[in-house]
Design a protein around this motif. Sequence first.
Motif, PDB file in Angstrom:
ATOM      1  N   ALA A  16      -5.332 -12.943  -0.784  1.00  0.00           N
ATOM      2  CA  ALA A  16      -6.791 -13.022  -0.849  1.00  0.00           C
ATOM      3  C   ALA A  16      -7.441 -12.200   0.253  1.00  0.00           C
ATOM      4  CB  ALA A  16      -7.233 -14.481  -0.756  1.00  0.00           C
ATOM      5  N   GLU A  17      -6.699 -11.960   1.345  1.00  0.00           N
ATOM      6  CA  GLU A  17      -7.219 -11.153   2.461  1.00  0.00           C
ATOM      7  C   GLU A  17      -6.866  -9.673   2.292  1.00  0.00           C
ATOM      8  OE1 GLU A  17      -4.912 -13.771   3.117  1.00  0.00           O
ATOM      9  OE2 GLU A  17      -6.565 -15.194   3.133  1.00  0.00           O
ATOM     10  N   ASP A  18      -6.426  -9.282   1.098  1.00  0.00           N
ATOM     11  CA  ASP A  18      -6.021  -7.897   0.786  1.00  0.00           C
ATOM     12  C   ASP A  18      -4.849  -7.418   1.620  1.00  0.00           C
ATOM     13  OD1 ASP A  18      -7.700  -7.392  -1.357  1.00  0.00           O
ATOM     14  OD2 ASP A  18      -9.349  -6.736  -0.071  1.00  0.00           O
ATOM     15  N   ARG A  19      -4.016  -8.349   2.070  1.00  0.00           N
ATOM     16  CA  ARG A  19      -2.764  -7.975   2.732  1.00  0.00           C
ATOM     17  C   ARG A  19      -1.692  -7.847   1.671  1.00  0.00           C
ATOM     18  NH1 ARG A  19      -2.201 -12.725   6.236  1.00  0.00           N
ATOM     19  NH2 ARG A  19      -0.167 -12.572   5.314  1.00  0.00           N
ATOM     20  N   GLU A  20      -0.680  -7.028   1.949  1.00  0.00           N
ATOM     21  CA  GLU A  20       0.452  -6.870   1.044  1.00  0.00           C
ATOM     22  C   GLU A  20       1.682  -7.492   1.684  1.00  0.00           C
ATOM     23  OE1 GLU A  20       1.048  -2.864  -0.273  1.00  0.00           O
ATOM     24  OE2 GLU A  20      -1.038  -2.624  -0.870  1.00  0.00           O
ATOM     25  N   VAL A  21       2.243  -8.482   1.012  1.00  0.00           N
ATOM     26  CA  VAL A  21       3.416  -9.183   1.511  1.00  0.00           C
ATOM     27  C   VAL A  21       4.609  -8.797   0.637  1.00  0.00           C
ATOM     28  CG1 VAL A  21       4.444 -11.451   1.928  1.00  0.00           C
ATOM     29  CG2 VAL A  21       1.974 -11.102   2.281  1.00  0.00           C
TER      30      VAL A  21
END
Length: 137
Positions: A16-21
Amino acid sequence: MDICIEQPAHARLITAEDREVPVTATLRYTAADPLAVFVDFPAEAALDGEELTWIFARALLDQGLRAPAGHGDVQIWPCGGTRTVLEFHSPYGLALLQFQASALRRFLLRTYALVPAGHEDLAAVVERGLSALFDGV
């Protein structure tokens, strides 16, 4: 004997925070269920800490590699020239994952080599579905 294809695939879970995991999944196909593909996620990739499997139509994956496809729990679309997005909806939320399109295409081609499109044994699929439905009664 049921023949099964399994292929590891690396994905990126978009938060949701536009991070890529980074997430590792296993793409799976079985001749016993020729219309479906399975995407297995390890426990560490799930919110509840348990392994998770999504099942959807092989035709949906085929369509989604070329153009936006799906209405409902699973939606797939191309993202740029090299990635494909798989969006999974559940009562608990949604997961948005980017896969390398080439890995998904390679997997899909392997499934068609095992069971070509249009050659699925639909009678067996219907029989298994009816058995599962009526055995539970």
